[in-house]
Design a protein around this motif. Sequence first.
Motif, short mmCIF file in Angstrom:
data_model
loop_
_atom_site.label_atom_id
_atom_site.label_comp_id
_atom_site.label_asym_id
_atom_site.label_seq_id
_atom_site.Cartn_x
_atom_site.Cartn_y
_atom_site.Cartn_z
N ILE A 8 0.83 -1.22 0.00
CA ILE A 8 0.00 0.00 0.00
C ILE A 8 0.85 1.26 0.00
O ILE A 8 0.45 2.29 -0.53
CB ILE A 8 -1.08 0.01 1.12
CG1 ILE A 8 -0.48 0.00 2.52
CG2 ILE A 8 -2.06 -1.14 0.94
CD1 ILE A 8 -1.53 0.21 3.62
N MET A 41 -5.85 5.10 2.44
CA MET A 41 -6.14 3.68 2.31
C MET A 41 -5.90 2.98 3.64
O MET A 41 -4.92 3.29 4.34
CB MET A 41 -5.24 3.09 1.23
CG MET A 41 -5.65 1.73 0.73
SD MET A 41 -4.61 1.31 -0.71
CE MET A 41 -5.64 0.11 -1.52
N VAL A 43 -6.17 -1.12 5.34
CA VAL A 43 -6.46 -2.55 5.18
C VAL A 43 -6.48 -3.16 6.58
O VAL A 43 -5.49 -3.04 7.32
CB VAL A 43 -5.37 -3.25 4.34
CG1 VAL A 43 -5.68 -4.74 4.20
CG2 VAL A 43 -5.25 -2.60 2.96
N THR A 50 -4.06 -3.74 11.24
CA THR A 50 -4.46 -2.66 10.33
C THR A 50 -3.22 -2.00 9.73
O THR A 50 -2.27 -1.69 10.44
CB THR A 50 -5.32 -1.60 11.07
OG1 THR A 50 -6.52 -2.23 11.52
CG2 THR A 50 -5.70 -0.45 10.15
N ALA A 205 -12.82 0.43 7.28
CA ALA A 205 -12.27 -0.92 7.08
C ALA A 205 -12.67 -1.82 8.25
O ALA A 205 -13.05 -2.98 8.06
CB ALA A 205 -10.75 -0.86 6.93
N VAL A 275 -11.02 -3.61 3.23
CA VAL A 275 -10.20 -2.50 2.72
C VAL A 275 -11.08 -1.27 2.52
O VAL A 275 -12.18 -1.36 1.96
CB VAL A 275 -9.56 -2.87 1.36
CG1 VAL A 275 -8.63 -1.75 0.89
CG2 VAL A 275 -8.82 -4.20 1.44
N LEU A 295 -7.40 -0.06 -5.77
CA LEU A 295 -7.92 -1.38 -5.36
C LEU A 295 -7.55 -2.45 -6.37
O LEU A 295 -7.27 -3.60 -5.99
CB LEU A 295 -9.44 -1.30 -5.17
CG LEU A 295 -9.86 -0.49 -3.94
CD1 LEU A 295 -11.34 -0.13 -4.00
CD2 LEU A 295 -9.54 -1.24 -2.65
#
Length: 309
Positions: A8, A41, A43, A50, A205, A275, A295
């Motif tokens: 990421i 972003m 995840v 995380t 998320a 996500v 993505l």
Amino acid sequence: MQNIQPVIDSIYDIMQSRLGEGKVADYIPELAKIDPKQFGMAVTTVEGETFVAGNAQTQFSIQSISKVFMLTLALGKTGESVWKRVGREPSGSAFNSIVQLERESGIPRNPFVNAGAIVVTDMVLAGHQPREAIGELLRFIRYLADDETISIDNKVAQSEQATGYRNFALANFMRSFGNLHHPVEHTLGVYFHQCAISMNCVQLARAGLFLANRGRNPITGHSVVSDRRARRINALMLTCGHYDGSGDFAYHVGLPGKSGVGGGILVVAPGKASVAVWSPGLNEVGNSALGSEALEMLANEMGWSVFGA
């Protein structure tokens, strides 16, 4: 799953030179004020870790992503009878189209186009005052994210209420077919407030993690929905979660997801992670331009796809 952070970080670096691409949702006055040059972003894995990049802690209006949580509540309240009032098919029409609704006697194609989401909100409103229904949804999202600070941006809600003529038309139209059971202004009052829920990527998320883990939140241990229901919600997100771009998103990303015109997208990698990505500039079908591409990169790099690696 330890290689998520470098992936990421690399996506964020690639996006740096493209910040500001797309067009913010300027038909909602409050959203028109958002700086488009942002990208975040987060995840969260089913192991509870995380990983974040960019503006992952910046609050944004979740808009249509709220429809996933409202649908989950409606299914909990009325079960499969939800599908007597709303379909499960992709629409192939704009998210706020009235044409299809007339042809199909006031039964919206799916719960993620505006008309379908308004019907779902009407179901959750049953037995409640509008304020109580909004409170129920907010409590549910806070419970899912395990975060009591999540709130509603009242300026956005008022902005939508003042300019939501198309949604008023859709609601009145469905009411004329008997598919809206409460006064239009009550149902839409709840709908505009649910769309104005403000979250960041980390919170979002976490809120979606139950869908990646067979209906159970692995961090809190709470069972939210059955495994079967989680699968079915994911199926609807895959086929209907991105307006006219749902097929394209499935083709490129291969994961269930739900976008919102605030620039957020929630995506579920079943058995792996939840996500959330946010970048305010939208593409021509109303999905985050950079978010969609980010993505696709993530799914490719991690080998995440419901269609096999």
